[in-house]
Design an enzyme around this catalytic site. Sequence first.
Site, PDB file in Angstrom:
ATOM      1  N   TRP A 160       0.808  -1.225   0.000  1.00 16.39           N
ATOM      2  CA  TRP A 160       0.000   0.000   0.000  1.00 16.39           C
ATOM      3  C   TRP A 160       0.839   1.273   0.000  1.00 16.39           C
ATOM      4  O   TRP A 160       0.294   2.362  -0.155  1.00 16.39           O
ATOM      5  CB  TRP A 160      -0.938   0.032   1.214  1.00 16.39           C
ATOM      6  CG  TRP A 160      -0.332  -0.376   2.519  1.00 16.39           C
ATOM      7  CD1 TRP A 160      -0.496  -1.576   3.158  1.00 16.39           C
ATOM      8  CD2 TRP A 160       0.525   0.400   3.372  1.00 16.39           C
ATOM      9  NE1 TRP A 160       0.214  -1.596   4.337  1.00 16.39           N
ATOM     10  CE2 TRP A 160       0.842  -0.396   4.496  1.00 16.39           C
ATOM     11  CE3 TRP A 160       1.059   1.689   3.288  1.00 16.39           C
ATOM     12  CZ2 TRP A 160       1.667   0.053   5.525  1.00 16.39           C
ATOM     13  CZ3 TRP A 160       1.880   2.146   4.313  1.00 16.39           C
ATOM     14  CH2 TRP A 160       2.166   1.329   5.417  1.00 16.39           C
ATOM     15  N   LYS A 184      -2.947  -8.317  -7.568  1.00 19.91           N
ATOM     16  CA  LYS A 184      -3.792  -8.002  -6.416  1.00 19.91           C
ATOM     17  C   LYS A 184      -3.157  -6.861  -5.632  1.00 19.91           C
ATOM     18  O   LYS A 184      -2.091  -7.023  -5.042  1.00 19.91           O
ATOM     19  CB  LYS A 184      -3.970  -9.205  -5.487  1.00 19.91           C
ATOM     20  CG  LYS A 184      -5.055  -8.938  -4.415  1.00 19.91           C
ATOM     21  CD  LYS A 184      -4.997  -9.906  -3.268  1.00 19.91           C
ATOM     22  CE  LYS A 184      -3.989  -9.491  -2.223  1.00 19.91           C
ATOM     23  NZ  LYS A 184      -4.372  -8.223  -1.503  1.00 19.91           N
ATOM     24  N   PRO A 185      -3.805  -5.704  -5.614  1.00 19.28           N
ATOM     25  CA  PRO A 185      -3.289  -4.599  -4.799  1.00 19.28           C
ATOM     26  C   PRO A 185      -3.605  -4.821  -3.325  1.00 19.28           C
ATOM     27  O   PRO A 185      -4.400  -5.697  -2.968  1.00 19.28           O
ATOM     28  CB  PRO A 185      -4.043  -3.387  -5.344  1.00 19.28           C
ATOM     29  CG  PRO A 185      -5.352  -3.959  -5.815  1.00 19.28           C
ATOM     30  CD  PRO A 185      -5.041  -5.340  -6.322  1.00 19.28           C
ATOM     31  N   SER A 186      -3.001  -4.021  -2.474  1.00 15.10           N
ATOM     32  CA  SER A 186      -3.356  -4.051  -1.058  1.00 15.10           C
ATOM     33  C   SER A 186      -4.822  -3.703  -0.884  1.00 15.10           C
ATOM     34  O   SER A 186      -5.369  -2.859  -1.597  1.00 15.10           O
ATOM     35  CB  SER A 186      -2.499  -3.048  -0.282  1.00 15.10           C
ATOM     36  OG  SER A 186      -3.030  -2.827   1.012  1.00 15.10           O
ATOM     37  N   GLY A 237       5.983  -6.531   0.099  1.00 13.40           N
ATOM     38  CA  GLY A 237       5.153  -6.428   1.294  1.00 13.40           C
ATOM     39  C   GLY A 237       5.941  -6.795   2.531  1.00 13.40           C
ATOM     40  O   GLY A 237       7.176  -6.704   2.567  1.00 13.40           O
ATOM     41  N   GLU A 259      10.155  -8.889  -2.217  1.00 16.53           N
ATOM     42  CA  GLU A 259      10.816  -7.706  -1.655  1.00 16.53           C
ATOM     43  C   GLU A 259      10.066  -7.389  -0.381  1.00 16.53           C
ATOM     44  O   GLU A 259       8.915  -6.969  -0.416  1.00 16.53           O
ATOM     45  CB  GLU A 259      10.780  -6.543  -2.651  1.00 16.53           C
ATOM     46  CG  GLU A 259      11.717  -5.402  -2.273  1.00 16.53           C
ATOM     47  CD  GLU A 259      11.077  -4.398  -1.346  1.00 16.53           C
ATOM     48  OE1 GLU A 259      11.381  -4.453  -0.124  1.00 16.53           O
ATOM     49  OE2 GLU A 259      10.290  -3.574  -1.813  1.00 16.53           O
ATOM     50  N   CYS A 293      10.265   0.720   2.802  1.00 19.38           N
ATOM     51  CA  CYS A 293      11.090  -0.402   3.271  1.00 19.38           C
ATOM     52  C   CYS A 293      12.559  -0.031   3.367  1.00 19.38           C
ATOM     53  O   CYS A 293      13.318  -0.674   4.090  1.00 19.38           O
ATOM     54  CB  CYS A 293      10.892  -1.613   2.374  1.00 19.38           C
ATOM     55  SG  CYS A 293      11.237  -1.296   0.633  1.00 19.38           S
TER      56      CYS A 293
END
EC number: 1.2.1.92
Length: 492
Positions: A160, A184-186, A237, A259, A293
């Site tokens: 996201w 598939k997105p968040s 994620g 990642e 991240c």
Amino acid sequence: MTHELFDSKGLLGSAPAAFVAGEYELDSSHGTLPVINPANGQLVAEVPSSSSSTVDRAVTAAVAAQREWGRRSHVARAAVLEAVRDAIAVHADELARIVSVEQGKPLSDARGETEGACAFFDFAISQKYRAVGSMMASEPGRSLGVREEPIGVVAAILPWNFPVAIFARKVAPALMAGNAVVLKPSELTPLSALALARLCRLAGVPDGLLSVVCGEGKDTGRALVTHPGVGMVTMTGSTRGGREILAQVADQIIPVSLELGGKAPFIVFEDADLDAAVEAAADARLWNTGQVCTCNEVTYVHADLHDEFVRRVVDRFASVTPLDPFAAGSRLGPLVAERERTRVQGMVDAAVAAGARVRTGGGRPDGEQYQSGAWFAPTVLTNVRPEMDIARREVFGPVLPIIPFDAEAEVVSAANSTAYGLTAYVYTRDLSRAMRMIDALEFGEVYVNQAGPEQVQGFHTGWKSSGLGGDDGPHGYEKYLRRKTVYVRHAV
């Protein structure tokens, strides 16, 4: 009341809908996902959650579409991607507004994210003249060759924090390599991906080649990554989510690129350019409200500089005022969701209980305008010890723990003691020391005397619990390809 983002002439259409096999899926019988504006806590939309049968239709269509797409030349594929890139540039303002509403980042940062998306497409397009492969004589009258081929259908799971940029980071190289993508997105930020899917269709991406399914990881995500028609999974994620995906696809034995989380150390030696180090430490922590991240997660400062560094960083953090993402001059928005604000608050409170000192911030900012929404003030913590939870676990928020050190070996040991291994930062004027640190730090990316972001021609890869595989550059592009060895007897 319908949010202003939804318009029959806009990228989201008049209502949110999954995009499956070239059609818009409005069926909400499998439930819906609430999209909340993190700046004010208000409902933006309810997006239909995709069932396993919807996922099956998407993958089945992708298998069929990929057969034709994979036969196209690289130049022909690049022409379609060029049209997508140009369309992103044309619709950059609308995409940025969608990102700011659902994710909470300042509008200026969201616009920068759309530019980053174009850059990911640019690199993928540059592969249209890629000439990688070999053909050689193996014996008299015989030859041996190795060539690259598409994998097939790629399942892409998005986070996201950068819903537009990471869409491009996954989709552009996968399509350029000749694959189809089911994405598939968040569940927190599905609107950006749905808008981009519509834009891709308008730009000429064939129906079925790209689908977007929406839902939670435990349902829609699981149905996608375990589908027998999927040939590869790429995911950005959390480390927890990456472990779950590895377990789910173990029986299928397919390539997986992950990642995942990070705990980036930012190391400042006594000979560092203090002005540059302070500025970079702050920028690398506050970018995207700390939800990156690669963010500066824990700062180690040589004891000779510690007090002055702390004074300057505290002043810098205290000068940053969180503002509504659409306000003029906004540079720091809310966290993405109330659940994230609660989690970050819990980590700060636990650190204080363990002896840390709050030098600025520490929680929700003062003011009526911050009482609704997932707001968290820029926070600096001192008296932090390396064994504290906040120095070892990923915070993913605007919180900067600072730890003094005396010796190079000491800070290397502390930095490497984390389970993560994505990004590290080193500030020093001593080239020999910088090279020693590059050798010693157990991280996939090391920045010396500079902060990020990473560049599209590099390789964004994590070590240890920060991932497998990676994104970007020629190394990332190759993750979307498989190799075939060909033996030919041509002498009769």
